[in-house]
Design a protein around this motif. Sequence first.
Motif, PDB file in Angstrom:
ATOM      1  N   LEU A   8      38.836  36.741  40.629  1.00  0.00           N
ATOM      2  CA  LEU A   8      39.624  36.288  41.773  1.00  0.00           C
ATOM      3  C   LEU A   8      40.856  37.171  41.875  1.00  0.00           C
ATOM      4  O   LEU A   8      41.815  37.003  41.126  1.00  0.00           O
ATOM      5  N   THR A  32      39.347  38.547  49.659  1.00  0.00           N
ATOM      6  CA  THR A  32      39.873  37.247  49.246  1.00  0.00           C
ATOM      7  C   THR A  32      40.469  36.485  50.422  1.00  0.00           C
ATOM      8  O   THR A  32      40.305  35.269  50.534  1.00  0.00           O
ATOM      9  N   SER A  65      41.588  34.948  36.899  1.00  0.00           N
ATOM     10  CA  SER A  65      42.492  34.765  38.036  1.00  0.00           C
ATOM     11  C   SER A  65      43.867  35.322  37.712  1.00  0.00           C
ATOM     12  O   SER A  65      44.271  35.354  36.546  1.00  0.00           O
ATOM     13  N   ILE A  76      45.426  26.715  38.072  1.00  0.00           N
ATOM     14  CA  ILE A  76      46.248  27.836  38.524  1.00  0.00           C
ATOM     15  C   ILE A  76      47.608  27.285  38.920  1.00  0.00           C
ATOM     16  O   ILE A  76      47.701  26.357  39.727  1.00  0.00           O
ATOM     17  N   TRP A  85      48.890  28.801  46.368  1.00  0.00           N
ATOM     18  CA  TRP A  85      48.159  28.320  45.190  1.00  0.00           C
ATOM     19  C   TRP A  85      49.179  27.748  44.201  1.00  0.00           C
ATOM     20  O   TRP A  85      49.778  28.471  43.410  1.00  0.00           O
ATOM     21  N   ASP A 107      43.109  36.871  34.514  1.00  0.00           N
ATOM     22  CA  ASP A 107      42.165  37.973  34.693  1.00  0.00           C
ATOM     23  C   ASP A 107      42.386  39.097  33.684  1.00  0.00           C
ATOM     24  O   ASP A 107      41.429  39.682  33.168  1.00  0.00           O
TER      25      ASP A 107
END
Length: 247
Positions: A8, A32, A65, A76, A85, A107
Amino acid sequence: MWTIGIDLGGTNLRVGVLDEAGQLVKEMSCPTNAEKGPDYVIRQMIRLIEEAKKGFDIQAIGIGSPGPLNPFEGVILEPPNLPGWRNIPLAQKIREATKLKVVLDNDANAAALAEATVGAGKKAESVFYITVSTGIGGGYVLNKKLVQGAQGNCAEIGNMIVDPNAEGAPGLNKGALEALASGTAIGKEGSRLLGIKGGAAEVFQLAEEGNETAKQIIDRAVHYLAIGIANIVHTVNPNHHFRRRGA
């Protein structure tokens, strides 16, 4: 055992199917479109998962992520390059949609662990991994184990202060490495100094064509990145450090 890995990113969303040896056998991606918010991106993620798993007996899903995030809860928290987010229980949402085991991690942590166990760092005891893309992240692996920290946010080097007199960015410290050396930062400088709208890619293209201002923008980013790497080397003394440029 077949598994699905998801990257992501702030720019692209990538989904791949891996075999028991960790080899990629199928891959697909889409933009995205992070500005459309978490609900939209999660729907896109589920769509790609459903397409990717056709013909495979998938047992688990791993998601990498941007941080900060809580890998222990699969939440997140509030990444600077994923607008809107905040406290999103991504692992739970994907688990409920797919009925599969889901693991979420930073990530850069995921990439660091892969590099240290099956990649170029597999013979090293201490490996530090750096990713430079929309943002900047890091992951540290010692004796084949990921060093996560108390809240799972060890090696969040994007928020490392490399120039206390420089500008900041939303969600980051003033003078943070990500605010000065990431793809987003390079694109922002390109817009300010050159009036371009093509982001970091256009700045690099202009630099290759000999544009002196574009070269100076890149030199500035490299300068701050070098400071960050020097700080890391003197802090953890790794056998190897790896850098990845992505989108």
